[in-house]
Write an enzyme that holds these catalytic residues in place. Sequence first.
Site, PDB file in Angstrom:
ATOM      1  N   GLU A   1       0.805  -1.215   0.000  1.00 28.49           N
ATOM      2  CA  GLU A   1       0.000   0.000   0.000  1.00 28.49           C
ATOM      3  C   GLU A   1       0.842   1.270   0.000  1.00 28.49           C
ATOM      4  O   GLU A   1       0.762   2.101   0.902  1.00 28.49           O
ATOM      5  CB  GLU A   1      -0.969  -0.027   1.173  1.00 28.49           C
ATOM      6  CG  GLU A   1      -1.941  -1.177   0.981  1.00 28.49           C
ATOM      7  CD  GLU A   1      -3.018  -1.293   2.041  1.00 28.49           C
ATOM      8  OE1 GLU A   1      -2.724  -1.083   3.223  1.00 28.49           O
ATOM      9  OE2 GLU A   1      -4.154  -1.616   1.667  1.00 28.49           O
TER      10      GLU A   1
ATOM     11  N   GLU B   1      -3.968 -10.611   0.337  1.00 26.50           N
ATOM     12  CA  GLU B   1      -4.758 -10.514   1.569  1.00 26.50           C
ATOM     13  C   GLU B   1      -6.186 -10.888   1.212  1.00 26.50           C
ATOM     14  O   GLU B   1      -6.715 -10.437   0.197  1.00 26.50           O
ATOM     15  CB  GLU B   1      -4.727  -9.094   2.156  1.00 26.50           C
ATOM     16  CG  GLU B   1      -3.355  -8.691   2.654  1.00 26.50           C
ATOM     17  CD  GLU B   1      -3.288  -7.250   3.166  1.00 26.50           C
ATOM     18  OE1 GLU B   1      -4.316  -6.713   3.637  1.00 26.50           O
ATOM     19  OE2 GLU B   1      -2.202  -6.673   3.093  1.00 26.50           O
TER      20      GLU B   1
HETATM   21  C1  GAL Z   1      -4.953  -3.972   4.150  1.00 28.62           C
HETATM   22  C2  GAL Z   1      -3.545  -3.737   4.615  1.00 28.62           C
HETATM   23  C3  GAL Z   1      -3.224  -4.456   5.886  1.00 28.62           C
HETATM   24  C4  GAL Z   1      -4.327  -4.225   6.875  1.00 28.62           C
HETATM   25  C5  GAL Z   1      -5.622  -4.696   6.307  1.00 28.62           C
HETATM   26  C6  GAL Z   1      -6.801  -4.436   7.200  1.00 28.62           C
HETATM   27  O1  GAL Z   1      -5.360  -2.978   3.318  1.00 28.62           O
HETATM   28  O2  GAL Z   1      -2.622  -4.116   3.648  1.00 28.62           O
HETATM   29  O3  GAL Z   1      -2.009  -3.981   6.371  1.00 28.62           O
HETATM   30  O4  GAL Z   1      -4.438  -2.870   7.132  1.00 28.62           O
HETATM   31  O5  GAL Z   1      -5.896  -3.984   5.141  1.00 28.62           O
HETATM   32  O6  GAL Z   1      -6.702  -4.990   8.430  1.00 28.62           O
END
Ligand code: GAL
Length: 991
Positions: free
Chosen positions: A423, A502
């Site tokens: 990010e 993620e």
């Molecule tokens: C993503 C980010 C993580 C964390 C997650 C939400 O956007 O890469 O570091 O913030 O969201 O918990």
Amino acid sequence: MPSEPSAYVSDTTPGRGALRPARSWLHSDAPSRSLNGLWRFRLSPTVPTTEDFASEGFDDEGWDGITVPSHWVLQGDGAYGRPIYTNVQYPFPIDPPHVPDENPTGDYRGHFDLPADWSEAERIVLRFDGVESLFKLWVNGDEIGSASGSRLAHEFDVTSSVRPGDNVVAVRVHQWSAVSYLEDQDQWWLPGIFRDVTVIARPVGGIEDVWLRTGFDNGRGHVEAEVIADAAAFPVTLRLPELGVEQVWDTAADVTAFEIDGVEPWSAEQPRLYDVTVSSAAETISLRAGFRTVEIREDQFLVNGRRVVFHGMNRHETHPERGRVFDEEHAREDLARMKRFNVNAIRTSHYPPHPRLLDLADELGFWVVLECDLETHGFDKLDWVGNPSDDPLWRDAYLDRIERTVERDKNHPSVVIWSLGNEAGTGSNLAAMSAWVHARDAERPVHYEGDHTGEYTDIYARMYASVLETEQIGTDGSRAALLNCTPAQGARQRTKPFLLCEYAHAMGNGPGALDQYEALVHKHPRLHGGFVWEWRDHGILTTTPDGRPYYAYGGDFGEVVHDGNFVMDGMVLSNDVATPGLHEYKAVVQPVRFAFDGDDVVVTNLRHSADTSDLRFRWRVEHDGTLVDSGDMKVSVVAVGESERVPLPPIPVAHDGETWLTVDAVLAADTAWAREGHVVATAQLDRSASRPVPAARPHTDWRQSDGTLTLGIAEFIDGSLVRLAGRAVAGPRLELFRAPTDNDEGTSGDVEDSDASIPGVSHAQLWRRDGLDRLTTRRLSVERAPEALRTISKVSAAHSALSVMVETVWSLEDGELELRVEIQPSAGWQTVWPRIGIRLDFPDGAAPVDGAKWFGLGPFESYPDSLHAARNGRFSSTVHDLSVEYARPQETGHRSQLRELALTSAGSKVLRIVTIPDTRGRRPGFTLSRHTPQQIAQAGHPFELPESTTSHLIVDAAQHGLGSRACGPDVWPEFALRPESRTIRLRITTD
Ligand code: GAL
């Protein structure tokens, strides 16, 4: 204007004086000493105007002691400030590259003793493995240099400043600096020297760096060695004793590639490592080499020629007391836990971990995506204007970071992908990092999710893509637009392997739909699985003012800006307890699958490279949850990707109960991460003879009544139940509310999956709007018939015309008490409902209800979109253990598909409740808790829950799914609970 000593705090370069190029973190026999231990420490609220503390003779007598490594905000009981948690927000004004004058600065003074014989060394080096965020170094009063890159290693040549005997090291550490703009990861801000400090004697003729690029092809291992050493170091010898390998290189020019026969490959499943030494006369480096080849072929990511499916976790370095300070024993146990839960991959979100972690990953077996220490997420607020990722001013810092990342960890077979960071928008500095990696390491692909259009990375990655979107990415026929991509960019992305870097945001109770993602991976080879966000909650152990311990999250330390409990989104709670979500994950991704087909079970091996010879298979048959037979199942070794059809054992079928077969694949022998007998995979088959659902006996002849009567074990006053088997009880009352989960509170915009969602508005908001948490009742009638009592009530909330009619019929059937509740919503409800249940309250009396034994699904809580870990059986628990202690209290404890429940007091049964399925065969679930949903919803932390004197039983005809809307998709429509009529039928006895 900043005064002179602090000017470098806003410097966008990576500091000066640290040794370049960076090198591997090696196990060497060169002399070294750890400087970990007690140092002197002073904290200033701003950058002090002088640097006199660094001089040798400075009197630090009045200073405190502090342990290195540590974070100062976790030391000294608040005397050194408190941790700050933010996700995207910068906890200082966005004024790059500047930071406020209020910049907590820690001055450290330490000593080390230099042995006399170290004077023969070529160089004395001081190594810092992690300092947050910027530091300046002096030795014996000489200024040596400065460095930034909190989770990266820095080495300094201090030869000309040291002397035999005592030496003084002074370090000034700034909490905030220009690089804080590059370290905006979603985690606690934790300043200090938090990783090891070591002084090293680099020998004359030593080996500066080694890189063994190893490959594997058809039983042959390849080694392409790189040795960085002075000419004086040669000859250099590489030995791999186990395979009888010895390579002697007389000069640097002789260092060539070679091949080895009879090599076993390294994989996450079979992490075969070979001890290797690389030595000169002066120094021996010890490595553990694993042979594996990483490649991308078309849109597939392969290791040793086989496609990899990542069943991964995003892993932060976090510990409730130590913060990001590494604890090897804890980390090893954590990794072993991952293996026990069928996790095979780690993304080191969002920075390189302590270097030892990768030794553990090599040894235990994980595919690792090694991520650089980089995130500039806060620039999102400015639409990425001024983002360092596209500003030449920061180019050196970006390149320095990736170089330190790759160089440090390049030898690890577990590292199969490099990640540029997280990010940080996009821009030429990221592209330059990628180019640097490609030039240095031609083998491992480069990942960076923010390269949405695929300009400079090798893998297409997304976070929190919905099931639909993920499917569209996997499907060639789909022309669906990809996020932020033109059609041509989208086509480019579809030529690459896809990774969910993620997904399945594991905040609080959830996530749901893990199985839907998993199913896609096995349908579309381009999809390579992903990494759950995230492995652990980041709670910090602290105490309430009256001394009660709890796990703190954002806001608990009085931060000016913070992001609350968004840091509590792990599959493992802060106290190391695996959540039900992790049990669900284990079941969903199990590497061996069972499919029942007639009188056979088909066993399929979905692993990357291991056959099933490490497993044995067993079965058991239960009648109504009671074991009747069991044994071992003979399954011949199943090769990777193959299936084996095995006849089922004879299954005796119960005539008056349920019959279930369970098959397990268990470890045949102890491993480094689990004992023999550990269950790797499991499945159940329902072989119950079908039994008719008894129809409700119609009662006629209803007459209005005062409702004060006794029916078997039930006593009523004015139509209300007051005692059951002599025990005080209140209810049943309609319960439509559940204490909102973090996902229920989520407002994520990705609502394509559920037509009941409104972007930006959470379900919990709608439930509160409609008053589901504050229902009131108006009784319309109380009537009696022989052996029966009926009440009809209208349930609704203040200032709402929506209502639910509830008809309650108590009767004696075959001498047993039966309760039938008909629940019928009025027209006009627009939202989903959290639950459709009835609540019975049991105030504590002489023998308080404090436990449950049940036959149904268990042992963990389960919800409609999280049912894979739940198995049919008999279970028991205390009331306390039925609830999961999520960091923020919320809905918990629902056990689905209840057949029979015994409420217990001190282990003895006090009431027995048998459920009768509705006409569609559906059975209710239950929760038993010391708190009502309304009480739970009021509490921000477990310690805020009031002392309770009542046990509350909720029997739910239905519950809404979980989803992962706290950061991701909403509940899939199939598992969304729309208002609907439901019937709950129970038999209540004391036997
Ligand atoms: C993503 C980010 C993580 C964390 C997650 C939400 O956007 O890469 O570091 O913030 O969201 O918990």
